[in-house]
Motif scaffolding. Structure first.
Motif, PDB file in Angstrom:
ATOM      1  N   THR A 125      52.627 -16.837  23.736  1.00 46.14           N
ATOM      2  CA  THR A 125      53.955 -17.214  24.220  1.00 46.14           C
ATOM      3  C   THR A 125      54.781 -15.955  24.441  1.00 46.14           C
ATOM      4  N   TYR A 126      55.756 -16.067  25.311  1.00 52.87           N
ATOM      5  CA  TYR A 126      56.609 -14.930  25.607  1.00 52.87           C
ATOM      6  C   TYR A 126      57.995 -15.167  25.031  1.00 52.87           C
ATOM      7  N   ILE A 127      58.450 -14.255  24.222  1.00 55.78           N
ATOM      8  CA  ILE A 127      59.788 -14.322  23.644  1.00 55.78           C
ATOM      9  C   ILE A 127      60.715 -13.488  24.538  1.00 55.78           C
ATOM     10  N   GLU A 128      61.741 -14.124  25.095  1.00 55.03           N
ATOM     11  CA  GLU A 128      62.609 -13.428  26.052  1.00 55.03           C
ATOM     12  C   GLU A 128      63.736 -12.648  25.402  1.00 55.03           C
ATOM     13  N   ILE A 129      64.265 -13.174  24.316  1.00 58.26           N
ATOM     14  CA  ILE A 129      65.369 -12.502  23.634  1.00 58.26           C
ATOM     15  C   ILE A 129      65.066 -12.454  22.137  1.00 58.26           C
ATOM     16  N   PRO A 130      65.621 -11.469  21.413  1.00 60.25           N
ATOM     17  CA  PRO A 130      65.388 -11.436  19.967  1.00 60.25           C
ATOM     18  C   PRO A 130      65.849 -12.751  19.329  1.00 60.25           C
ATOM     19  N   LYS A 131      65.005 -13.336  18.509  1.00 59.28           N
ATOM     20  CA  LYS A 131      65.408 -14.581  17.854  1.00 59.28           C
ATOM     21  C   LYS A 131      64.525 -14.857  16.649  1.00 59.28           C
ATOM     22  N   THR A 132      65.022 -15.728  15.790  1.00 58.06           N
ATOM     23  CA  THR A 132      64.267 -16.160  14.625  1.00 58.06           C
ATOM     24  C   THR A 132      63.500 -17.418  15.002  1.00 58.06           C
TER      25      THR A 132
ATOM     26  N   MET B 210      45.101 -19.570   7.823  1.00 61.08           N
ATOM     27  CA  MET B 210      46.499 -19.592   8.175  1.00 61.08           C
ATOM     28  C   MET B 210      47.091 -20.973   7.984  1.00 61.08           C
ATOM     29  N   TYR B 211      46.309 -22.043   8.278  1.00 65.45           N
ATOM     30  CA  TYR B 211      46.859 -23.392   8.185  1.00 65.45           C
ATOM     31  C   TYR B 211      46.707 -23.989   6.806  1.00 65.45           C
ATOM     32  N   LYS B 212      46.821 -23.171   5.774  1.00 67.54           N
ATOM     33  CA  LYS B 212      46.747 -23.675   4.410  1.00 67.54           C
ATOM     34  C   LYS B 212      48.135 -23.767   3.791  1.00 67.54           C
ATOM     35  N   ARG B 213      49.146 -23.352   4.544  1.00 71.06           N
ATOM     36  CA  ARG B 213      50.510 -23.423   4.024  1.00 71.06           C
ATOM     37  C   ARG B 213      51.091 -24.801   4.285  1.00 71.06           C
ATOM     38  N   ASN B 214      52.042 -25.159   3.498  1.00 75.02           N
ATOM     39  CA  ASN B 214      52.744 -26.411   3.727  1.00 75.02           C
ATOM     40  C   ASN B 214      54.179 -26.126   4.159  1.00 75.02           C
ATOM     41  N   LYS B 215      54.317 -24.982   4.836  1.00 76.42           N
ATOM     42  CA  LYS B 215      55.639 -24.603   5.328  1.00 76.42           C
ATOM     43  C   LYS B 215      55.447 -23.603   6.466  1.00 76.42           C
ATOM     44  N   PRO B 216      56.478 -23.426   7.283  1.00 74.73           N
ATOM     45  CA  PRO B 216      56.355 -22.503   8.414  1.00 74.73           C
ATOM     46  C   PRO B 216      56.528 -21.043   7.998  1.00 74.73           C
ATOM     47  N   TYR B 217      56.124 -20.169   8.880  1.00 79.19           N
ATOM     48  CA  TYR B 217      56.419 -18.734   8.776  1.00 79.19           C
ATOM     49  C   TYR B 217      57.740 -18.519   9.504  1.00 79.19           C
ATOM     50  N   ILE B 218      58.741 -18.028   8.812  1.00 82.91           N
ATOM     51  CA  ILE B 218      60.031 -17.750   9.447  1.00 82.91           C
ATOM     52  C   ILE B 218      60.029 -16.273   9.818  1.00 82.91           C
ATOM     53  N   LEU B 219      60.107 -15.989  11.093  1.00 83.71           N
ATOM     54  CA  LEU B 219      59.986 -14.618  11.597  1.00 83.71           C
ATOM     55  C   LEU B 219      61.137 -14.280  12.521  1.00 83.71           C
ATOM     56  N   HIS B 220      61.547 -13.029  12.488  1.00 90.13           N
ATOM     57  CA  HIS B 220      62.472 -12.547  13.505  1.00 90.13           C
ATOM     58  C   HIS B 220      61.624 -11.822  14.540  1.00 90.13           C
ATOM     59  N   GLU B 221      61.569 -12.343  15.736  1.00 87.95           N
ATOM     60  CA  GLU B 221      60.740 -11.781  16.792  1.00 87.95           C
ATOM     61  C   GLU B 221      61.577 -11.025  17.808  1.00 87.95           C
ATOM     62  N   GLU B 222      61.058  -9.916  18.222  1.00 85.67           N
ATOM     63  CA  GLU B 222      61.651  -9.142  19.310  1.00 85.67           C
ATOM     64  C   GLU B 222      61.021  -9.602  20.627  1.00 85.67           C
ATOM     65  N   PRO B 223      61.665  -9.317  21.751  1.00 91.21           N
ATOM     66  CA  PRO B 223      61.096  -9.745  23.035  1.00 91.21           C
ATOM     67  C   PRO B 223      59.695  -9.188  23.251  1.00 91.21           C
ATOM     68  N   GLY B 224      58.885 -10.001  23.932  1.00 91.46           N
ATOM     69  CA  GLY B 224      57.521  -9.581  24.252  1.00 91.46           C
ATOM     70  C   GLY B 224      56.551 -10.728  24.113  1.00 91.46           C
ATOM     71  N   THR B 225      55.310 -10.469  24.477  1.00 93.64           N
ATOM     72  CA  THR B 225      54.259 -11.469  24.379  1.00 93.64           C
ATOM     73  C   THR B 225      53.743 -11.524  22.949  1.00 93.64           C
ATOM     74  N   LYS B 226      53.669 -12.716  22.412  1.00 97.74           N
ATOM     75  CA  LYS B 226      53.175 -12.932  21.040  1.00 97.74           C
ATOM     76  C   LYS B 226      51.916 -13.788  21.099  1.00 97.74           C
ATOM     77  N   ARG B 227      50.967 -13.472  20.251  1.00 97.22           N
ATOM     78  CA  ARG B 227      49.723 -14.251  20.179  1.00 97.22           C
ATOM     79  C   ARG B 227      49.590 -14.774  18.752  1.00 97.22           C
ATOM     80  N   TYR B 228      49.765 -16.082  18.617  1.00 99.55           N
ATOM     81  CA  TYR B 228      49.693 -16.708  17.303  1.00 99.55           C
ATOM     82  C   TYR B 228      48.329 -17.359  17.111  1.00 99.55           C
ATOM     83  N   CYS B 229      47.828 -17.273  15.908  1.00 95.75           N
ATOM     84  CA  CYS B 229      46.511 -17.819  15.574  1.00 95.75           C
ATOM     85  C   CYS B 229      46.479 -19.330  15.767  1.00 95.75           C
TER      86      CYS B 229
END
Ligand code: FES
Length: 77
Positions: free
Chosen positions: A45-52, A1-20
């Motif tokens: 981490t917990y995402i409270e509201i939909p956001k990018t 996963m850490y072989k990129r030289n840029k971020p992952y841009i994601l639209h996340e919905e509320p809920g608990t997220k587990r990132y590598c």
């Protein structure tokens, strides 16, 4: 996963997220339990509201799991 030289841009919905955090996942940037044979645990981490969000793909951020722009420092001049 850490072989990129840029971020992952994601639209996340509320809920608990587990990132590598171990870099071994095959479902980047999310944890797929590949860390089980390491002493590294996913970043939860917990995402409270939909956001990018911009999730770090280089592993150099000081604000994991989020990108802090540190990947810019590894670009050739
Ligand atoms: S992708 Fe790692 S700091 Fe931006």
């Amino acid at each position: 996963m850490y072989k990129r030289n840029k971020p992952y841009i994601l639209h996340e919905e509320p809920g608990t997220k587990r990132y590598c955090a171990c870099g071994k996942t095959k479902t980047a940037p999310y944890c797929d339990e590949s860390h089980r044979c390491t002493d590294i645990y996913p970043i939860e981490t917990y995402i409270e509201i939909p956001k990018t969000v911009a999730i770090c793909g280089c592993g150099k951020s000081k604000n994991l799991p989020y990108c802090d722009g540190s990947h810019e420092c590894s670009k050739p001049i």
